[in-house]
Design an enzyme around this catalytic site. Structure first.
Site, PDB file in Angstrom:
ATOM      1  N   GLY A   1       0.788  -1.225   0.000  1.00 27.64           N
ATOM      2  CA  GLY A   1       0.000   0.000   0.000  1.00 27.64           C
ATOM      3  C   GLY A   1       0.820   1.276   0.000  1.00 27.64           C
ATOM      4  N   SER A   2       2.069   1.205  -0.528  1.00 24.49           N
ATOM      5  CA  SER A   2       2.871   2.435  -0.496  1.00 24.49           C
ATOM      6  C   SER A   2       2.334   3.470  -1.483  1.00 24.49           C
ATOM      7  CB  SER A   2       4.357   2.141  -0.751  1.00 24.49           C
ATOM      8  OG  SER A   2       4.578   1.700  -2.065  1.00 24.49           O
ATOM      9  N   ASN A   3       1.762   3.013  -2.591  1.00 30.34           N
ATOM     10  CA  ASN A   3       1.139   3.977  -3.515  1.00 30.34           C
ATOM     11  C   ASN A   3      -0.100   4.605  -2.873  1.00 30.34           C
ATOM     12  OD1 ASN A   3       2.382   4.195  -6.329  1.00 30.34           O
ATOM     13  ND2 ASN A   3       2.498   2.003  -5.932  1.00 30.34           N
TER      14      ASN A   3
ATOM     15  N   LYS B   1      -6.067  -9.120  -7.403  1.00 28.90           N
ATOM     16  CA  LYS B   1      -7.207  -9.912  -7.869  1.00 28.90           C
ATOM     17  C   LYS B   1      -7.866  -9.221  -9.049  1.00 28.90           C
ATOM     18  CE  LYS B   1      -6.982 -12.828  -4.422  1.00 28.90           C
ATOM     19  NZ  LYS B   1      -6.650 -14.225  -4.613  1.00 28.90           N
TER      20      LYS B   1
ATOM     21  N   ILE C   1     -11.049  -7.662 -10.974  1.00 31.48           N
ATOM     22  CA  ILE C   1     -12.300  -7.006 -10.575  1.00 31.48           C
ATOM     23  C   ILE C   1     -13.442  -7.710 -11.308  1.00 31.48           C
ATOM     24  CG2 ILE C   1     -13.533  -4.797 -10.505  1.00 31.48           C
ATOM     25  CD1 ILE C   1     -10.934  -4.587  -9.062  1.00 31.48           C
TER      26      ILE C   1
ATOM     27  N   ASN D   1      -5.388   1.935 -12.480  1.00 39.37           N
ATOM     28  CA  ASN D   1      -4.352   1.039 -11.962  1.00 39.37           C
ATOM     29  C   ASN D   1      -2.989   1.655 -12.278  1.00 39.37           C
ATOM     30  OD1 ASN D   1      -3.278  -1.385 -10.826  1.00 39.37           O
ATOM     31  ND2 ASN D   1      -2.854  -2.125 -12.894  1.00 39.37           N
TER      32      ASN D   1
ATOM     33  N   HIS E   1       0.953   0.280 -13.169  1.00 40.55           N
ATOM     34  CA  HIS E   1       1.736  -0.911 -13.515  1.00 40.55           C
ATOM     35  C   HIS E   1       3.200  -0.479 -13.661  1.00 40.55           C
ATOM     36  CE1 HIS E   1       2.393  -4.923 -15.171  1.00 40.55           C
ATOM     37  NE2 HIS E   1       3.233  -4.347 -16.013  1.00 40.55           N
TER      38      HIS E   1
ATOM     39  N   ASP F   1      -3.983  -5.463 -17.863  1.00 38.89           N
ATOM     40  CA  ASP F   1      -3.095  -4.336 -18.206  1.00 38.89           C
ATOM     41  C   ASP F   1      -3.352  -3.792 -19.610  1.00 38.89           C
ATOM     42  OD1 ASP F   1      -1.853  -4.813 -15.745  1.00 38.89           O
ATOM     43  OD2 ASP F   1      -0.405  -6.183 -16.639  1.00 38.89           O
TER      44      ASP F   1
ATOM     45  N   GLU G   1       6.625   5.791  -9.148  1.00 35.19           N
ATOM     46  CA  GLU G   1       5.171   5.584  -9.017  1.00 35.19           C
ATOM     47  C   GLU G   1       4.578   6.515  -7.965  1.00 35.19           C
ATOM     48  OE1 GLU G   1       3.896   1.471  -8.533  1.00 35.19           O
ATOM     49  OE2 GLU G   1       5.697   0.805  -9.549  1.00 35.19           O
TER      50      GLU G   1
HETATM   51  C1  GRF Z   1       3.498  -1.388  -7.541  1.00 42.32           C
HETATM   52  O1  GRF Z   1       4.729  -1.757  -8.095  1.00 42.32           O
HETATM   53  C2  GRF Z   1       2.484  -1.246  -8.643  1.00 42.32           C
HETATM   54  O2  GRF Z   1       3.033  -0.837  -9.850  1.00 42.32           O
HETATM   55  C3  GRF Z   1       1.930  -2.629  -8.791  1.00 42.32           C
HETATM   56  O3  GRF Z   1       1.918  -3.165  -7.489  1.00 42.32           O
HETATM   57  C4  GRF Z   1       2.905  -2.506  -6.703  1.00 42.32           C
HETATM   58  C5  GRF Z   1       2.194  -1.978  -5.502  1.00 42.32           C
HETATM   59  O4  GRF Z   1       3.056  -1.507  -4.517  1.00 42.32           O
HETATM   60  N1  GRF Z   1       0.610  -2.600  -9.391  1.00 42.32           N
HETATM   61  P1  GRF Z   1       2.424  -0.860  -3.219  1.00 42.32           P
HETATM   62  O5  GRF Z   1       1.469  -1.888  -2.606  1.00 42.32           O
HETATM   63  O6  GRF Z   1       1.715   0.384  -3.610  1.00 42.32           O
HETATM   64  O7  GRF Z   1       3.576  -0.607  -2.294  1.00 42.32           O
END
Ligand code: GRF
Length: 199
Positions: A11-13, A90, A92, A106, A108, A149, A178
């Site tokens: 969940g870092s994003n 997963k 959707i 999303n 990627h 994707d 990201e």
């Molecule tokens: C990221 O590399 C993103 O591109 C991919 O999953 C990873 C998620 O990282 N879809 P985080 O859970 O946000 O740390």
């Protein structure tokens, strides 16, 4: 703009986006995290941010259609305008996809359409990039449709692959990218600078 997150792991994003909502850089309000994995760090992050969490998985819903309908209901009840996939592992379901058509984003960790598709996730993406000797890689924010994707590309960020890069260093560097690209893209959607397709 109300944001609903779906995550499975770190969940870092999601955290980077929550932070930018709090700072005011994104005119958005996180309203729910739906997670399949009760032990995910994303769940801790959401609780720390006082974000309601709902666990939906094969244990809570053995039937995938029921899970799909519950996901749609939870997102609708939370008033979600934009669904943000942040490391959600997963697929959707068709009900949620249809209700939130062109409203599910999303990220990627490659320059799609390169190095995407079924099985291309995590370190495998970066292993493939290094093995192919690609001069550059990056990250892509795209809409979700029912393929892997394949939805419309909204924004990309590019970095140069160094000769010293390993899959692990590339993964780390791209994750850092990201954390800038994803919040910036959502800020532009929330402000109206990026217009998502009208259904
Ligand atoms: C990221 O590399 C993103 O591109 C991919 O999953 C990873 C998620 O990282 N879809 P985080 O859970 O946000 O740390």
């Amino acid at each position: 703009m109300k944001l609903g997150f779906l995550a499975s792991h770190g969940g870092s994003n999601m955290q980077a986006i929550i932070d930018q909502c709090l700072s005011g850089a994104i005119a958005g309000k996180p309203v729910i995290l739906i997670c399949n994995n009760p032990n995910a760090i994303a769940v801790e992050r959401a609780r720390d941010a006082q974000l309601p969490v709902e666990i939906l998985n094969g244990r809570t819903h053995a039937d995938t259609d029921q899970l799909d309908r519950q996901m749609e209901k939870s997102l609708l009840e939370a008033g979600v305008d934009l669904v943000v996939l942040a490391g959600y592992m997963k697929k959707i379901g068709p009900t949620t996809l249809s209700t939130f058509s062109n409203r599910i984003l999303n990220i990627h960790p490659s320059l799609l359409p390169k190095f995407g598709g079924q099985g291309m996730f995590g370190i495998r993406v970066h292993e493939a990039v290094v093995a192919a000797g690609e001069p550059q890689s990056g990250a892509t924010v795209h809409l979700i449709d029912n393929g892997y994707d394949q939805g419309q590309i909204i924004r990309q960020a590019i970095l140069k692959v160094d000769t010293s890069d390993t899959p692990a260093t590339l993964q780390k560097r791209i994750l850092g990218l990201e954390h800038i690209l994803y919040p910036n893209t959502i800020a532009e959607i929330a402000s109206g600078k990026i217009k998502l397709p009208v259904n």
